[in-house]
Design a protein around this motif. Structure first.
Motif, PDB file in Angstrom:
ATOM      1  N   SER A 170      66.055  43.254  42.222  1.00 27.12           N
ATOM      2  CA  SER A 170      65.075  44.204  41.663  1.00 27.12           C
ATOM      3  C   SER A 170      64.239  43.547  40.568  1.00 27.12           C
ATOM      4  CB  SER A 170      65.786  45.444  41.119  1.00 27.12           C
ATOM      5  OG  SER A 170      66.594  45.131  40.002  1.00 27.12           O
ATOM      6  N   LYS A 171      64.851  42.673  39.767  1.00 22.89           N
ATOM      7  CA  LYS A 171      64.114  41.972  38.716  1.00 22.89           C
ATOM      8  C   LYS A 171      63.070  41.036  39.322  1.00 22.89           C
ATOM      9  CE  LYS A 171      66.137  43.499  34.953  1.00 22.89           C
ATOM     10  NZ  LYS A 171      65.376  44.242  33.908  1.00 22.89           N
ATOM     11  N   ILE A 172      63.442  40.308  40.369  1.00 20.22           N
ATOM     12  CA  ILE A 172      62.502  39.389  41.011  1.00 20.22           C
ATOM     13  C   ILE A 172      61.383  40.168  41.694  1.00 20.22           C
ATOM     14  CG2 ILE A 172      62.269  37.662  42.832  1.00 20.22           C
ATOM     15  CD1 ILE A 172      65.039  36.700  42.194  1.00 20.22           C
ATOM     16  N   ARG A 173      61.724  41.288  42.310  1.00 22.26           N
ATOM     17  CA  ARG A 173      60.706  42.097  42.985  1.00 22.26           C
ATOM     18  C   ARG A 173      59.657  42.599  42.003  1.00 22.26           C
ATOM     19  NH1 ARG A 173      63.053  47.164  45.991  1.00 22.26           N
ATOM     20  NH2 ARG A 173      63.473  47.694  43.825  1.00 22.26           N
ATOM     21  N   VAL A 174      60.082  43.086  40.855  1.00 19.38           N
ATOM     22  CA  VAL A 174      59.143  43.538  39.823  1.00 19.38           C
ATOM     23  C   VAL A 174      58.299  42.371  39.318  1.00 19.38           C
ATOM     24  CG1 VAL A 174      58.982  44.479  37.477  1.00 19.38           C
ATOM     25  CG2 VAL A 174      60.570  45.497  39.121  1.00 19.38           C
ATOM     26  N   LEU A 175      58.918  41.196  39.208  1.00 20.77           N
ATOM     27  CA  LEU A 175      58.227  40.019  38.689  1.00 20.77           C
ATOM     28  C   LEU A 175      57.089  39.576  39.596  1.00 20.77           C
ATOM     29  CD1 LEU A 175      58.349  37.761  36.466  1.00 20.77           C
ATOM     30  CD2 LEU A 175      59.836  36.505  38.041  1.00 20.77           C
ATOM     31  N   TYR A 176      57.295  39.656  40.909  1.00 23.64           N
ATOM     32  CA  TYR A 176      56.358  39.059  41.852  1.00 23.64           C
ATOM     33  C   TYR A 176      55.453  40.046  42.571  1.00 23.64           C
ATOM     34  CZ  TYR A 176      58.256  34.307  41.670  1.00 23.64           C
ATOM     35  OH  TYR A 176      58.602  33.054  41.274  1.00 23.64           O
ATOM     36  N   LYS A 177      55.678  41.333  42.437  1.00 20.22           N
ATOM     37  CA  LYS A 177      54.964  42.281  43.296  1.00 20.22           C
ATOM     38  C   LYS A 177      53.449  42.243  43.124  1.00 20.22           C
ATOM     39  CE  LYS A 177      55.505  46.285  40.191  1.00 20.22           C
ATOM     40  NZ  LYS A 177      56.051  47.663  40.090  1.00 20.22           N
ATOM     41  N   VAL A 178      52.940  41.986  41.926  1.00 19.33           N
ATOM     42  CA  VAL A 178      51.493  41.954  41.697  1.00 19.33           C
ATOM     43  C   VAL A 178      50.883  40.671  42.249  1.00 19.33           C
ATOM     44  CG1 VAL A 178      49.660  41.933  39.962  1.00 19.33           C
ATOM     45  CG2 VAL A 178      51.614  43.473  39.693  1.00 19.33           C
ATOM     46  N   ILE A 179      51.503  39.541  41.939  1.00 22.73           N
ATOM     47  CA  ILE A 179      50.904  38.259  42.339  1.00 22.73           C
ATOM     48  C   ILE A 179      50.994  38.057  43.847  1.00 22.73           C
ATOM     49  CG2 ILE A 179      52.984  36.808  42.091  1.00 22.73           C
ATOM     50  CD1 ILE A 179      51.049  34.758  40.721  1.00 22.73           C
ATOM     51  N   PHE A 180      51.996  38.623  44.510  1.00 22.18           N
ATOM     52  CA  PHE A 180      52.050  38.549  45.969  1.00 22.18           C
ATOM     53  C   PHE A 180      50.792  39.168  46.577  1.00 22.18           C
ATOM     54  CE2 PHE A 180      56.811  38.137  47.221  1.00 22.18           C
ATOM     55  CZ  PHE A 180      56.859  36.933  46.554  1.00 22.18           C
ATOM     56  N   GLY A 181      50.457  40.371  46.138  1.00 20.93           N
ATOM     57  CA  GLY A 181      49.272  41.046  46.658  1.00 20.93           C
ATOM     58  C   GLY A 181      48.000  40.286  46.363  1.00 20.93           C
ATOM     59  N   ALA A 182      47.901  39.733  45.144  1.00 20.21           N
ATOM     60  CA  ALA A 182      46.708  38.967  44.769  1.00 20.21           C
ATOM     61  C   ALA A 182      46.544  37.734  45.647  1.00 20.21           C
ATOM     62  CB  ALA A 182      46.796  38.570  43.294  1.00 20.21           C
TER      63      ALA A 182
ATOM     64  N   SER B 198      37.492  31.854  45.881  1.00 26.13           N
ATOM     65  CA  SER B 198      38.772  32.442  46.288  1.00 26.13           C
ATOM     66  C   SER B 198      39.898  31.421  46.206  1.00 26.13           C
ATOM     67  CB  SER B 198      38.666  32.988  47.714  1.00 26.13           C
ATOM     68  OG  SER B 198      37.658  33.970  47.801  1.00 26.13           O
ATOM     69  N   ALA B 199      39.607  30.170  46.634  1.00 25.74           N
ATOM     70  CA  ALA B 199      40.631  29.129  46.592  1.00 25.74           C
ATOM     71  C   ALA B 199      41.033  28.794  45.160  1.00 25.74           C
ATOM     72  CB  ALA B 199      40.128  27.879  47.312  1.00 25.74           C
ATOM     73  N   THR B 200      40.053  28.758  44.245  1.00 23.50           N
ATOM     74  CA  THR B 200      40.386  28.450  42.852  1.00 23.50           C
ATOM     75  C   THR B 200      41.108  29.599  42.160  1.00 23.50           C
ATOM     76  OG1 THR B 200      38.184  29.204  42.138  1.00 23.50           O
ATOM     77  CG2 THR B 200      38.458  26.851  42.565  1.00 23.50           C
ATOM     78  N   SER B 201      40.978  30.808  42.686  1.00 24.13           N
ATOM     79  CA  SER B 201      41.675  31.938  42.073  1.00 24.13           C
ATOM     80  C   SER B 201      43.180  31.865  42.282  1.00 24.13           C
ATOM     81  CB  SER B 201      41.144  33.264  42.639  1.00 24.13           C
ATOM     82  OG  SER B 201      41.543  33.442  43.986  1.00 24.13           O
ATOM     83  N   VAL B 202      43.621  31.120  43.312  1.00 28.09           N
ATOM     84  CA  VAL B 202      45.057  31.026  43.586  1.00 28.09           C
ATOM     85  C   VAL B 202      45.789  30.243  42.492  1.00 28.09           C
ATOM     86  CG1 VAL B 202      46.805  30.231  45.230  1.00 28.09           C
ATOM     87  CG2 VAL B 202      44.717  31.317  46.065  1.00 28.09           C
ATOM     88  N   PRO B 203      45.426  28.966  42.205  1.00 30.77           N
ATOM     89  CA  PRO B 203      46.106  28.271  41.101  1.00 30.77           C
ATOM     90  C   PRO B 203      45.854  28.930  39.752  1.00 30.77           C
ATOM     91  CG  PRO B 203      44.265  26.965  41.927  1.00 30.77           C
ATOM     92  CD  PRO B 203      44.467  28.079  42.890  1.00 30.77           C
ATOM     93  N   LEU B 204      44.686  29.554  39.587  1.00 32.33           N
ATOM     94  CA  LEU B 204      44.399  30.224  38.320  1.00 32.33           C
ATOM     95  C   LEU B 204      45.323  31.424  38.124  1.00 32.33           C
ATOM     96  CD1 LEU B 204      42.402  29.768  36.013  1.00 32.33           C
ATOM     97  CD2 LEU B 204      40.878  31.431  37.084  1.00 32.33           C
ATOM     98  N   SER B 205      45.548  32.184  39.194  1.00 31.73           N
ATOM     99  CA  SER B 205      46.448  33.337  39.087  1.00 31.73           C
ATOM    100  C   SER B 205      47.875  32.882  38.808  1.00 31.73           C
ATOM    101  CB  SER B 205      46.396  34.154  40.383  1.00 31.73           C
ATOM    102  OG  SER B 205      46.883  33.406  41.482  1.00 31.73           O
ATOM    103  N   LYS B 206      48.258  31.734  39.350  1.00 30.64           N
ATOM    104  CA  LYS B 206      49.603  31.205  39.078  1.00 30.64           C
ATOM    105  C   LYS B 206      49.758  30.813  37.618  1.00 30.64           C
ATOM    106  CE  LYS B 206      50.125  29.539  43.792  1.00 30.64           C
ATOM    107  NZ  LYS B 206      50.097  28.376  44.698  1.00 30.64           N
ATOM    108  N   PHE B 207      48.672  30.274  37.047  1.00 37.17           N
ATOM    109  CA  PHE B 207      48.712  29.898  35.632  1.00 37.17           C
ATOM    110  C   PHE B 207      48.910  31.134  34.755  1.00 37.17           C
ATOM    111  CE2 PHE B 207      46.179  29.483  31.684  1.00 37.17           C
ATOM    112  CZ  PHE B 207      46.953  28.528  31.037  1.00 37.17           C
ATOM    113  N   PHE B 208      48.145  32.182  34.994  1.00 39.85           N
ATOM    114  CA  PHE B 208      48.290  33.398  34.191  1.00 39.85           C
ATOM    115  C   PHE B 208      49.626  34.087  34.450  1.00 39.85           C
ATOM    116  CE2 PHE B 208      43.570  33.103  34.100  1.00 39.85           C
ATOM    117  CZ  PHE B 208      43.413  33.100  32.723  1.00 39.85           C
TER     118      PHE B 208
END
Length: 319
Positions: free
Chosen positions: A229-241, A38-48
């Motif tokens: 609105s642009k920032i919200r669309v940009l971040y909404k998925v990764i926030f939840g992850a 779970s901890a490694t998924s955080v920097p990995l998700s940021k990379f993608f």
């Protein structure tokens, strides 16, 4: 960077998945593996996120530049915006220093223990690095340590870049809120001075200044809503992850706290929880800035305007 990412996946996610299959259903070791995955998924998700959001980030950066340039030069609103951006620069350097110190310490401690001790140590990961067991024998120790260094560098770079990006974008949004609030405060000051000095020879100029400030406030607020609105669309998925990943990390850390190396707990706490803190803190700042702007709207001195000026301002604002 793809080589770094591949090394990170191999040392972290892949090796821990293999270890998880081997130790399941041992409760403590299973929690350790889940914690690491779970901890490694955080920097990995940021990379993608950074890799797949280039076009959207380019659009947001262009909007940031446009928003900054649309604030009149030499105005109090511009100075308020620039002051906010300067504070963000200091916060960004703090993040860089924090991430560098944490990750270097994570690597340096086992290296010092190995050099000055009788045993070999590696940065804490449960189990073995897949394919290199036993990892404490030559040459596997050296190979594993190098791979761990590469993986840690990948984590540090992505964590730092992502957090600095988030701080920058949130600060731009905050700055626009503050700029509008400052313009509304300027309107109040002009109207208050005008009321105290009805024979002011610059009265017409003051009226024109009020019109310009009101137009700026409305137009810039329209830009701010589009930018948000642009920032919200940009971040909404990764926030939840991230919130899902860190919920698992926190639960598994609590389960293994008594048997887990303290270095892992510190690294998890500093590098993993920091994004969640920044999300919450940044959101609180935006809410506070929005409330401050709303209060400035109600107290900018509408009641001090003459009927003719109010009608003229309305015409300019809504034509």
């Amino acid at each position: 960077m793809l080589v770094f990412a591949g090394t990170f996946i191999y040392v972290g996610t892949l090796s821990q998945l293999v270890y998880l299959v081997q130790v399941f259903p041992d409760k403590i070791e299973t929690f350790k593996a889940l914690n690491c995955i779970s901890a490694t998924s955080v920097p990995l998700s940021k990379f993608f996120f950074m890799l797949t959001s280039r076009s959207r980030l380019k659009t947001v950066f262009e909007l940031s530049h446009h928003g900054l340039s649309s604030i009149p030069e030499g105005s109090a609103a511009k100075e308020r915006m620039l002051s906010t951006l300067r504070r963000a620069r200091y916060a960004s350097w703090f993040v860089v220093a924090n991430q560098a110190l944490t990750h270097v310490t994570y690597l340096l401690m086992p290296l010092v223990f190995t050099v000055f001790g009788n045993d070999r140590y590696l940065p804490t990961t449960p189990g073995e690095t897949y394919g290199l067991s036993p990892k404490y024998e030559t040459p596997f120790f050296e190979i594993t340590f190098v791979l761990t260094c590469v993986a840690t560098a990948f984590s540090a770079i992505n964590q730092t870049g992502y957090i600095v990006l988030f701080i920058t974008l949130v600060t731009h949004e905050l700055g626009h809120f503050y700029a509008i609030t400052q313009a509304l405060d300027d309107i109040h000051d002009i109207l208050s001075k005008k009321e105290k000095s009805c024979n002011n020879p610059d009265e017409e100029t003051s009226d024109d200044s009020i019109d310009e400030l009101l137009i700026f406030c409305v137009k810039h607020h329209q830009f701010l809503m589009h930018y948000h609105s642009k920032i919200r669309v940009l971040y909404k998925v990764i926030f939840g992850a991230h919130f899902l990943s860190m919920t698992i990390v926190l639960v598994t850390t609590l389960q293994t706290m008594n048997v887990w190396d303290v270095r892992n707990t510190i690294l998890t706490g500093v590098t993993g929880i920091m994004p969640l803190f920044l999300y919450c803190f940044g959101g609180e700042l935006l809410i506070s800035a929005g409330l401050e702007m709303s209060a400035a709207v109600y107290s900018c001195g509408w009641e001090l305007m003459e009927a003719k000026q109010a009608k003229r301002s309305s015409y300019h604002l809504f034509k």
